[in-house]
Design a protein around this motif. Structure first.
Motif, PDB file in Angstrom:
ATOM      1  N   ILE A 136       0.834  -1.198   0.000  1.00  0.00           N
ATOM      2  CA  ILE A 136       0.000   0.000   0.000  1.00  0.00           C
ATOM      3  C   ILE A 136       0.874   1.255   0.000  1.00  0.00           C
ATOM      4  N   ALA A 137       1.962   1.194   0.761  1.00  0.00           N
ATOM      5  CA  ALA A 137       2.868   2.349   0.868  1.00  0.00           C
ATOM      6  C   ALA A 137       3.715   2.553  -0.380  1.00  0.00           C
ATOM      7  N   ILE A 183      -4.750  -0.736  -6.133  1.00  0.00           N
ATOM      8  CA  ILE A 183      -4.730  -0.050  -4.845  1.00  0.00           C
ATOM      9  C   ILE A 183      -5.248   1.366  -5.054  1.00  0.00           C
ATOM     10  N   LEU A 184      -6.287   1.737  -4.293  1.00  0.00           N
ATOM     11  CA  LEU A 184      -6.836   3.090  -4.342  1.00  0.00           C
ATOM     12  C   LEU A 184      -6.652   3.767  -2.998  1.00  0.00           C
ATOM     13  N   ILE A 185      -6.214   5.000  -3.007  1.00  0.00           N
ATOM     14  CA  ILE A 185      -6.069   5.806  -1.806  1.00  0.00           C
ATOM     15  C   ILE A 185      -6.770   7.137  -2.038  1.00  0.00           C
ATOM     16  N   ARG A 206       1.875   9.102  -2.887  1.00  0.00           N
ATOM     17  CA  ARG A 206       0.697   8.345  -2.483  1.00  0.00           C
ATOM     18  C   ARG A 206      -0.034   8.954  -1.284  1.00  0.00           C
ATOM     19  N   LYS A 207       0.484  10.050  -0.741  1.00  0.00           N
ATOM     20  CA  LYS A 207      -0.128  10.712   0.412  1.00  0.00           C
ATOM     21  C   LYS A 207      -0.266   9.750   1.592  1.00  0.00           C
ATOM     22  N   ILE A 208       0.844   9.033   1.828  1.00  0.00           N
ATOM     23  CA  ILE A 208       0.902   7.992   2.859  1.00  0.00           C
ATOM     24  C   ILE A 208       1.816   8.438   3.996  1.00  0.00           C
ATOM     25  N   GLY A 209       1.415   8.125   5.220  1.00  0.00           N
ATOM     26  CA  GLY A 209       2.315   8.220   6.354  1.00  0.00           C
ATOM     27  C   GLY A 209       2.610   6.804   6.824  1.00  0.00           C
ATOM     28  N   TYR A 210       3.883   6.455   6.929  1.00  0.00           N
ATOM     29  CA  TYR A 210       4.257   5.061   7.233  1.00  0.00           C
ATOM     30  C   TYR A 210       5.225   5.019   8.410  1.00  0.00           C
TER      31      TYR A 210
END
Length: 355
Positions: free
Chosen positions: A24-25, A35-37, A61-65
């Motif tokens: 996802i990240a 994969i949709l975010i 991807r506008k992800i915080g990991y």
């Protein structure tokens, strides 16, 4: 997932939790899928030949990991580690500094800004890693085993602070964990990944909704393998376990059960009655077992029994155990299950401890 929802992703080791989080990240590339975010496709393969047609890089991807080891750089200060969360973002230096200052203040980390990770406790390291993940205001937060490095005494406080933070930010979050306690704290949605398949998806976590073997065992329920020998009435079955039989309800099992079906039965460790010895008479809901171990606790004891080659746990108040122990001769005990305490759950391949 709904916007702002917090999902707990559970599963045994090697079930694919970390792999899914990393996919996802954008840190690893899946073989196929989509994969949709935030309604935007960040990864997709073509159905006809499996060719990748969309594969957005992680920073888009506008992800915080936050990985399980927090991945903080020991040679950088707290301020500099948090600043890394904005490394590829299109902000001016002044804007980046303000965002770092604001997130450190929000998370009460200002006084640690010039310190380096080796000087911090694991709880503070986690907060710094969260600050780095949140500073760019992601649409989705991914936490991989966030409490694995926290000592048991500190976990309730750290969980409380994280829950308060997530509620304040209203950020969609996936928490990958093997600790069922996390599911009680963050219970918007509970997912179980087992055998690389999603085997449980429910907003509730209760005895009535447990239809998954891994989750039942994680919650401390006993799971035994058996075979249906008679359908007593719709939803009620007589199940053979070794030389014993028990009455069980179908619970949350969706598939049709028939005589001869192999099933798993589940029952909690606290509703059972124990009697000394193992008589030759065969009564329904009576299981004969050998006492393997007695684990002494503050107000109760946990007995570990072996029943039909499986390990079963029974919790008794200390005074009940003291009374029973005075009557026990040898290691054989009979476990008597109340009629409505046994349910049928999904059947998986036989194996190992019921722990």
């Amino acid at each position: 997932m709904r916007r702002g929802e917090v999902a707990v992703l559970m599963g045994p080791n090697a079930s694919g939790k970390t792999t899914l989080i990393k996919a996802i990240a954008g840190l690893i590339t899946p073989f196929k899928g989509r994969i949709l975010i935030d309604d935007n496709t960040v990864f997709e393969t073509r159905r006809s030949d499996g060719r990748i047609v969309v594969n957005a890089p992680p920073h888009l991807r506008k992800i915080g990991y936050v990985p399980s080891d927090y991945a903080l750089l020991d040679h950088l200060t707290v301020w500099e580690n948090v600043m890394l969360g904005l490394a590829k973002k299109p902000f001016s230096r002044h804007e980046k500094e303000k965002k770092v200052r604001d997130i450190l203040e929000f998370m009460s980390l200002e006084r640690y800004s010039n310190m380096k990770p080796p000087a911090l406790s694991n709880g503070l390291k986690q907060k710094v890693a969260l600050a780095r993940a949140l500073v760019a205001e992601p649409k989705l937060l991914l936490l991989d085993e966030p409490f694995s490095s926290i000592d048991p005494a500190s976990k309730p406080v750290i969980r409380y602070e994280l829950k308060k933070l997530l509620a304040s930010w209203k950020i969609t979050t996936i928490i990958a964990t093997h600790d069922v306690e996390d599911a009680f704290w963050f219970h918007d949605r509970v997912l179980v990944l087992n055998g690389r398949k999603l085997t449980y998806d429910s907003p509730f976590l209760s005895e009535e909704t447990i239809s998954n073997e891994y989750l039942a065992k994680s919650l401390g329920f006993n799971v035994l393998e058996g075979r249906i020998i008679q359908i007593m009435k719709p939803g009620k079955y007589l199940v053979e376990i070794g030389k014993s039989t028990v009455l069980a309800t179908s619970g949350s099992v969706g598939n049709k059960l028939a005589e001869g079906s192999l099933v798993n039965i589940v029952f909690p460790p606290v509703v059972s009655k124990l009697t000394p010895g193992c008589s030759e008479s065969v009564e329904v809901n009576s299981l004969k077992g050998n006492l393997l171990e007695v684990i002494e606790r503050f107000d109760h004891v946990t007995l570990l029994l072996e029943i039909d080659s499986s390990k079963v746990r029974v919790n008794l108040l200390r005074r009940e155990w003291e009374k029973l122990r005075s009557m026990v001769s040898g290691n054989c005990l009979t476990l008597i299950l109340p009629e409505n305490s046994v349910s049928i759950i999904e059947k998986r391949a036989p194996g190992g401890w019921n722990a």
